[in-house]
Design an enzyme around this catalytic site. Structure first.
Site, PDB file in Angstrom:
ATOM      1  N   ARG A  15       0.833  -1.200   0.000  1.00  0.00           N
ATOM      2  CA  ARG A  15       0.000   0.000   0.000  1.00  0.00           C
ATOM      3  C   ARG A  15       0.874   1.258   0.000  1.00  0.00           C
ATOM      4  O   ARG A  15       2.069   1.199   0.289  1.00  0.00           O
ATOM      5  CB  ARG A  15      -0.914   0.013   1.229  1.00  0.00           C
ATOM      6  CG  ARG A  15      -2.030  -1.001   1.181  1.00  0.00           C
ATOM      7  CD  ARG A  15      -2.805  -1.068   2.483  1.00  0.00           C
ATOM      8  NE  ARG A  15      -2.051  -1.714   3.550  1.00  0.00           N
ATOM      9  CZ  ARG A  15      -2.493  -1.882   4.789  1.00  0.00           C
ATOM     10  NH1 ARG A  15      -3.692  -1.421   5.139  1.00  0.00           N
ATOM     11  NH2 ARG A  15      -1.755  -2.500   5.701  1.00  0.00           N
ATOM     12  N   LYS A  75       1.651   1.731   7.475  1.00  0.00           N
ATOM     13  CA  LYS A  75       1.929   0.926   8.661  1.00  0.00           C
ATOM     14  C   LYS A  75       2.874   1.649   9.612  1.00  0.00           C
ATOM     15  O   LYS A  75       3.562   2.593   9.242  1.00  0.00           O
ATOM     16  CB  LYS A  75       2.528  -0.427   8.265  1.00  0.00           C
ATOM     17  CG  LYS A  75       1.534  -1.348   7.571  1.00  0.00           C
ATOM     18  CD  LYS A  75       0.306  -1.639   8.428  1.00  0.00           C
ATOM     19  CE  LYS A  75       0.618  -2.490   9.631  1.00  0.00           C
ATOM     20  NZ  LYS A  75      -0.586  -2.741  10.479  1.00  0.00           N
ATOM     21  N   TYR A  94      -1.064   4.302  10.778  1.00  0.00           N
ATOM     22  CA  TYR A  94      -1.498   3.317  11.765  1.00  0.00           C
ATOM     23  C   TYR A  94      -0.320   3.039  12.696  1.00  0.00           C
ATOM     24  O   TYR A  94       0.772   2.711  12.236  1.00  0.00           O
ATOM     25  CB  TYR A  94      -1.914   2.004  11.093  1.00  0.00           C
ATOM     26  CG  TYR A  94      -3.205   2.067  10.319  1.00  0.00           C
ATOM     27  CD1 TYR A  94      -4.417   2.314  10.959  1.00  0.00           C
ATOM     28  CD2 TYR A  94      -3.232   1.851   8.949  1.00  0.00           C
ATOM     29  CE1 TYR A  94      -5.610   2.367  10.259  1.00  0.00           C
ATOM     30  CE2 TYR A  94      -4.413   1.888   8.225  1.00  0.00           C
ATOM     31  CZ  TYR A  94      -5.608   2.149   8.881  1.00  0.00           C
ATOM     32  OH  TYR A  94      -6.779   2.196   8.180  1.00  0.00           O
ATOM     33  N   HIS A  96      -0.943   1.392  16.257  1.00  0.00           N
ATOM     34  CA  HIS A  96      -1.261   0.226  17.089  1.00  0.00           C
ATOM     35  C   HIS A  96      -0.231   0.075  18.214  1.00  0.00           C
ATOM     36  O   HIS A  96       0.375  -0.974  18.402  1.00  0.00           O
ATOM     37  CB  HIS A  96      -1.321  -1.046  16.234  1.00  0.00           C
ATOM     38  CG  HIS A  96      -2.367  -1.009  15.165  1.00  0.00           C
ATOM     39  ND1 HIS A  96      -3.715  -1.058  15.455  1.00  0.00           N
ATOM     40  CD2 HIS A  96      -2.262  -0.925  13.809  1.00  0.00           C
ATOM     41  CE1 HIS A  96      -4.409  -1.007  14.322  1.00  0.00           C
ATOM     42  NE2 HIS A  96      -3.549  -0.918  13.318  1.00  0.00           N
ATOM     43  N   GLU A 118      -5.862   4.746  13.665  1.00  0.00           N
ATOM     44  CA  GLU A 118      -6.831   3.815  14.268  1.00  0.00           C
ATOM     45  C   GLU A 118      -7.579   4.400  15.458  1.00  0.00           C
ATOM     46  O   GLU A 118      -8.562   3.804  15.913  1.00  0.00           O
ATOM     47  CB  GLU A 118      -6.146   2.506  14.677  1.00  0.00           C
ATOM     48  CG  GLU A 118      -5.235   2.591  15.884  1.00  0.00           C
ATOM     49  CD  GLU A 118      -3.805   2.984  15.540  1.00  0.00           C
ATOM     50  OE1 GLU A 118      -2.945   2.897  16.435  1.00  0.00           O
ATOM     51  OE2 GLU A 118      -3.541   3.395  14.379  1.00  0.00           O
ATOM     52  N   ASP A 198     -21.009 -11.430  20.329  1.00  0.00           N
ATOM     53  CA  ASP A 198     -20.724 -10.064  20.763  1.00  0.00           C
ATOM     54  C   ASP A 198     -21.280  -9.890  22.167  1.00  0.00           C
ATOM     55  O   ASP A 198     -22.158 -10.656  22.596  1.00  0.00           O
ATOM     56  CB  ASP A 198     -21.338  -9.050  19.793  1.00  0.00           C
ATOM     57  CG  ASP A 198     -20.670  -7.686  19.864  1.00  0.00           C
ATOM     58  OD1 ASP A 198     -19.815  -7.388  19.015  1.00  0.00           O
ATOM     59  OD2 ASP A 198     -21.013  -6.905  20.788  1.00  0.00           O
ATOM     60  N   ARG A 203     -26.517  -4.693  19.541  1.00  0.00           N
ATOM     61  CA  ARG A 203     -25.826  -5.037  18.304  1.00  0.00           C
ATOM     62  C   ARG A 203     -26.275  -6.409  17.793  1.00  0.00           C
ATOM     63  O   ARG A 203     -26.502  -6.592  16.596  1.00  0.00           O
ATOM     64  CB  ARG A 203     -24.308  -5.030  18.545  1.00  0.00           C
ATOM     65  CG  ARG A 203     -23.471  -5.279  17.286  1.00  0.00           C
ATOM     66  CD  ARG A 203     -23.660  -4.193  16.268  1.00  0.00           C
ATOM     67  NE  ARG A 203     -22.784  -4.371  15.115  1.00  0.00           N
ATOM     68  CZ  ARG A 203     -22.872  -3.656  13.994  1.00  0.00           C
ATOM     69  NH1 ARG A 203     -23.800  -2.706  13.875  1.00  0.00           N
ATOM     70  NH2 ARG A 203     -22.046  -3.876  12.997  1.00  0.00           N
ATOM     71  N   SER A 220     -21.583 -13.254  23.667  1.00  0.00           N
ATOM     72  CA  SER A 220     -20.202 -13.684  23.864  1.00  0.00           C
ATOM     73  C   SER A 220     -19.875 -13.806  25.346  1.00  0.00           C
ATOM     74  O   SER A 220     -19.819 -12.823  26.074  1.00  0.00           O
ATOM     75  CB  SER A 220     -19.235 -12.695  23.200  1.00  0.00           C
ATOM     76  OG  SER A 220     -17.909 -13.156  23.326  1.00  0.00           O
ATOM     77  N   VAL A 239     -12.215  -8.692  17.450  1.00  0.00           N
ATOM     78  CA  VAL A 239     -12.481  -7.893  18.649  1.00  0.00           C
ATOM     79  C   VAL A 239     -11.637  -6.626  18.622  1.00  0.00           C
ATOM     80  O   VAL A 239     -10.466  -6.657  18.245  1.00  0.00           O
ATOM     81  CB  VAL A 239     -12.146  -8.709  19.909  1.00  0.00           C
ATOM     82  CG1 VAL A 239     -12.385  -7.885  21.163  1.00  0.00           C
ATOM     83  CG2 VAL A 239     -12.971  -9.983  19.938  1.00  0.00           C
ATOM     84  N   LEU A 240     -12.224  -5.517  19.018  1.00  0.00           N
ATOM     85  CA  LEU A 240     -11.475  -4.252  19.045  1.00  0.00           C
ATOM     86  C   LEU A 240     -11.815  -3.442  20.279  1.00  0.00           C
ATOM     87  O   LEU A 240     -12.985  -3.212  20.580  1.00  0.00           O
ATOM     88  CB  LEU A 240     -11.784  -3.409  17.794  1.00  0.00           C
ATOM     89  CG  LEU A 240     -11.145  -2.016  17.775  1.00  0.00           C
ATOM     90  CD1 LEU A 240      -9.626  -2.128  17.618  1.00  0.00           C
ATOM     91  CD2 LEU A 240     -11.729  -1.163  16.664  1.00  0.00           C
ATOM     92  N   VAL A 267      -7.687 -11.299  13.324  1.00  0.00           N
ATOM     93  CA  VAL A 267      -7.634  -9.954  12.731  1.00  0.00           C
ATOM     94  C   VAL A 267      -7.250  -8.928  13.794  1.00  0.00           C
ATOM     95  O   VAL A 267      -6.800  -7.829  13.469  1.00  0.00           O
ATOM     96  CB  VAL A 267      -8.983  -9.591  12.066  1.00  0.00           C
ATOM     97  CG1 VAL A 267      -8.871  -8.274  11.297  1.00  0.00           C
ATOM     98  CG2 VAL A 267      -9.436 -10.692  11.115  1.00  0.00           C
ATOM     99  N   ILE A 269      -4.738  -9.086  15.657  1.00  0.00           N
ATOM    100  CA  ILE A 269      -3.318  -9.248  15.959  1.00  0.00           C
ATOM    101  C   ILE A 269      -2.587  -7.901  16.018  1.00  0.00           C
ATOM    102  O   ILE A 269      -1.611  -7.751  16.755  1.00  0.00           O
ATOM    103  CB  ILE A 269      -2.640 -10.194  14.943  1.00  0.00           C
ATOM    104  CG1 ILE A 269      -1.230 -10.600  15.397  1.00  0.00           C
ATOM    105  CG2 ILE A 269      -2.645  -9.601  13.543  1.00  0.00           C
ATOM    106  CD1 ILE A 269      -1.193 -11.398  16.673  1.00  0.00           C
ATOM    107  N   ASP A 270      -3.047  -6.898  15.272  1.00  0.00           N
ATOM    108  CA  ASP A 270      -2.436  -5.572  15.339  1.00  0.00           C
ATOM    109  C   ASP A 270      -2.521  -4.975  16.742  1.00  0.00           C
ATOM    110  O   ASP A 270      -1.728  -4.101  17.094  1.00  0.00           O
ATOM    111  CB  ASP A 270      -3.102  -4.609  14.347  1.00  0.00           C
ATOM    112  CG  ASP A 270      -2.559  -4.767  12.939  1.00  0.00           C
ATOM    113  OD1 ASP A 270      -1.359  -5.021  12.792  1.00  0.00           O
ATOM    114  OD2 ASP A 270      -3.346  -4.637  11.985  1.00  0.00           O
TER     115      ASP A 270
END
Length: 370
Positions: A15, A75, A94, A96, A118, A198, A203, A220, A239-240, A267, A269-270
């Site tokens: 990117r 990144k 980003y 993180h 983010e 969730d 939601r 969840s 999850v965020l 996803v 992992i960041d």
């Protein structure tokens, strides 16, 4: 302002943070843009296009960082770039931070101003600079998970959608946000049986109304996750917690309840990952196994589809970049509550509390920085 656009150097990160059209917009506002040679090639944008738009192409990356008042990246800076950051320089990318204490310490030491894509946040709590990449990563999660369910790649040997007379795979999606919804759409579209989990009942009610008939919603909790594990073929961790470490929803001990060749796609992992056994991987070496379970934990998933990802990202970052360049970061952040949420570290101080909490470091109120 002098804006620098380095070439991304993370493994298979193709990117670029600014399109030729963005260069034109910045030039019209009176700014100078320095682009590293070849920065846009991975996304399909040649140096010639940047020159036509008014950019200056530089081969010397050290010179680009040294001359630039604001660096635009995709990144987070990696170790070789730590020494290039300098006091007073704005870095817009980003970050993180909660996933890397080394990066956090390096930015503190540099006294650069780190504005993180983010954590830029709208009044309604949405994250406008994270959404397009979350959409890409969510859709890719099901696509990649389906691939690694194939036997030659280490999986159980299942076709995600099954065939007439043979059951489809069971997919669990942890998190009903942007990533989770996009992952569920693709998995369901491929014919899998999908369960979205969730902790927000409003939601879940919404998703129950709008998702297709092969998507179920379940609250969840550890007990509910455990009850589903024996029959799950793929889990997508979506999850965020903005700017903070992701919680571990599947522990190492819980892997024993899963079938050999099941697939985890993390996803999150960041932000440290939402599976206890997750560790960052690359597009070169995307998977590993723990207790027979395949783990896919690539930290820059959208980098594999750079044309789509670059367009999606730059559509939303450019207006903020222009604001930062036109006003300077302090005025821009003071006047824009969304950008203010993006300010994580400046002048050697952490001003975004979840980052400080992640490592037990000192937090300074943002007012002191402004």
């Amino acid at each position: 302002m002098i804006i620098g656009v380095p070439k991304e150097i993370k493994t298979h990160e193709n990117r670029v943070s600014l399109l030729p059209g963005g260069v034109t917009r910045l030039k019209r506002n009176g700014h100078q843009v320095l682009v590293e040679k070849g920065a846009g090639e991975g996304s399909g944008f040649s140096d010639e296009k940047y020159v036509e738009a008014g950019a200056t192409i530089l081969e010397d990356i050290e010179k680009l960082w040294e001359q630039s008042e604001m660096i635009m990246k995709v990144k987070e800076p990696i170790e070789v770039e730590y020494s290039r950051m300098k006091e007073g320089q704005v870095i817009f990318t980003y970050f993180h931070f909660a996933a890397s204490e080394a990066l956090t310490e390096a930015v503190i030491e540099s006294k650069a101003t780190a504005i993180a894509y983010e954590t830029v946040e709208k009044q309604d709590g949405s994250l406008p600079l994270l959404i397009p990449m979350s959409e890409v990563a969510g859709r890719m999660a099901s696509q990649e998970g389906a691939k690694y369910l194939e036997k030659p790649l280490g999986g159980r040997g299942l076709l995600l959608g099954g065939i007439p007379g043979v059951k489809p795979a069971n997919v669990m999606v942890l998190g009903g946000g942007i990533v989770g919804v996009n992952a569920a759409k693709i998995a369901a579209g491929m014919g899998a049986n999908v369960t979205i989990m969730d902790i927000s009942m409003p939601r879940l009610r919404y998703l129950d109304d709008v998702m297709s008939k092969n998507v179920d919603t379940v609250f969840s909790s550890e007990a509910n996750i455990r009850s589903l594990l024996p029959d799950v073929d793929m889990i997508i961790g979506a999850v965020l917690k903005p700017g903070a470490k992701a919680p571990h929803l599947v522990t190492k001990e819980m892997l024993s309840d899963m079938q050999d060749g099941a697939v985890l796609v993390d996803v999150a992992i960041d932000q440290g990952g939402c599976f206890e056994t997750s560790k960052p991987t690359t597009h070169d070496n995307p998977i590993y196994k723990v207790d027979g379970v395949v783990h896919y934990c690539v930290t820059n998933m959208p980098g594999a589809v750079p044309y789509t990802s670059t367009l999606g990202l730059t559509n939303v970052t450019l207006p903020y970049a222009i604001d930062l360049a036109n006003k300077g970061w302090k005025k821009a952040v003071k006047e824009d509550a969304e950008l203010q949420k993006g300010l994580n570290i400046t002048g050697g101080e952490i001003v975004y509390e979840p980052v400080a909490d992640a490592f037990g470091l000192e937090y300074s109120a943002i007012d002191s920085a402004l």
